[in-house]
Design a protein around this motif. Structure first.
Motif, PDB file in Angstrom:
ATOM      1  N   VAL A  49       0.837  -1.227  -0.127  1.00 44.64           N
ATOM      2  CA  VAL A  49       0.037   0.195   0.116  1.00 44.64           C
ATOM      3  C   VAL A  49       0.850   1.104  -0.090  1.00 44.64           C
ATOM      4  N   SER A  50       2.164   0.878   0.032  1.00 41.85           N
ATOM      5  CA  SER A  50       3.072   2.109  -0.087  1.00 41.85           C
ATOM      6  C   SER A  50       4.558   1.945  -0.633  1.00 41.85           C
ATOM      7  N   GLU A  51       5.150   2.864  -1.192  1.00 41.41           N
ATOM      8  CA  GLU A  51       6.492   2.460  -1.738  1.00 41.41           C
ATOM      9  C   GLU A  51       7.406   3.403  -0.667  1.00 41.41           C
ATOM     10  N   ALA A  52       8.596   2.684  -0.688  1.00 36.94           N
ATOM     11  CA  ALA A  52       9.821   3.352  -0.147  1.00 36.94           C
ATOM     12  C   ALA A  52      11.114   3.053  -0.701  1.00 36.94           C
ATOM     13  N   ILE A  53      11.887   3.991  -0.595  1.00 39.88           N
ATOM     14  CA  ILE A  53      13.360   3.939  -1.098  1.00 39.88           C
ATOM     15  C   ILE A  53      14.190   4.184   0.140  1.00 39.88           C
ATOM     16  N   TYR A  54      15.201   3.413   0.355  1.00 43.11           N
ATOM     17  CA  TYR A  54      16.053   3.826   1.608  1.00 43.11           C
ATOM     18  C   TYR A  54      17.494   4.006   0.966  1.00 43.11           C
TER      19      TYR A  54
ATOM     20  N   LEU B 158      12.513   7.429   1.598  1.00 42.32           N
ATOM     21  CA  LEU B 158      11.538   8.345   0.749  1.00 42.32           C
ATOM     22  C   LEU B 158      10.316   7.306   0.604  1.00 42.32           C
ATOM     23  N   TYR B 159       9.243   7.837   1.083  1.00 43.49           N
ATOM     24  CA  TYR B 159       8.040   7.334   1.360  1.00 43.49           C
ATOM     25  C   TYR B 159       6.939   7.749   0.651  1.00 43.49           C
ATOM     26  N   TRP B 160       6.073   6.920  -0.006  1.00 43.49           N
ATOM     27  CA  TRP B 160       4.764   7.438  -0.602  1.00 43.49           C
ATOM     28  C   TRP B 160       3.622   6.539  -0.338  1.00 43.49           C
ATOM     29  N   ASP B 161       2.542   6.843   0.074  1.00 45.51           N
ATOM     30  CA  ASP B 161       1.522   6.072   0.198  1.00 45.51           C
ATOM     31  C   ASP B 161       0.507   6.186  -1.156  1.00 45.51           C
ATOM     32  N   ARG B 162       0.490   4.992  -1.473  1.00 44.80           N
ATOM     33  CA  ARG B 162      -0.373   4.922  -2.771  1.00 44.80           C
ATOM     34  C   ARG B 162      -1.893   5.252  -2.486  1.00 44.80           C
TER      35      ARG B 162
END
Length: 52
Positions: free
Chosen positions: A1-6, A17-21
């Motif tokens: 339900v989200s995407e993140a880059i570490y 870097l985090y994004w809620d779809r």
């Protein structure tokens, strides 16, 4: 339900870097349950969105 880059910054501090779809983009199984997955980042696809 989200995407993140570490990432690590030059001082080795962790950065997320985090994004809620939006709910309508959540991946679902055939019976409608949320499908939690870990997938490789599509870096070329991500970069292509910068020109849109």
């Amino acid at each position: 339900v989200s995407e993140a880059i570490y990432l690590d910054d030059p001082d080795k501090n962790g950065v997320e870097l985090y994004w809620d779809r939006p709910r309508e983009l959540w991946p679902r199984t055939a019976n409608g349950e949320i499908a939690m997955v870990t997938q490789q980042l599509d870096f070329p696809g991500l970069m292509a969105t910068l020109s849109e």
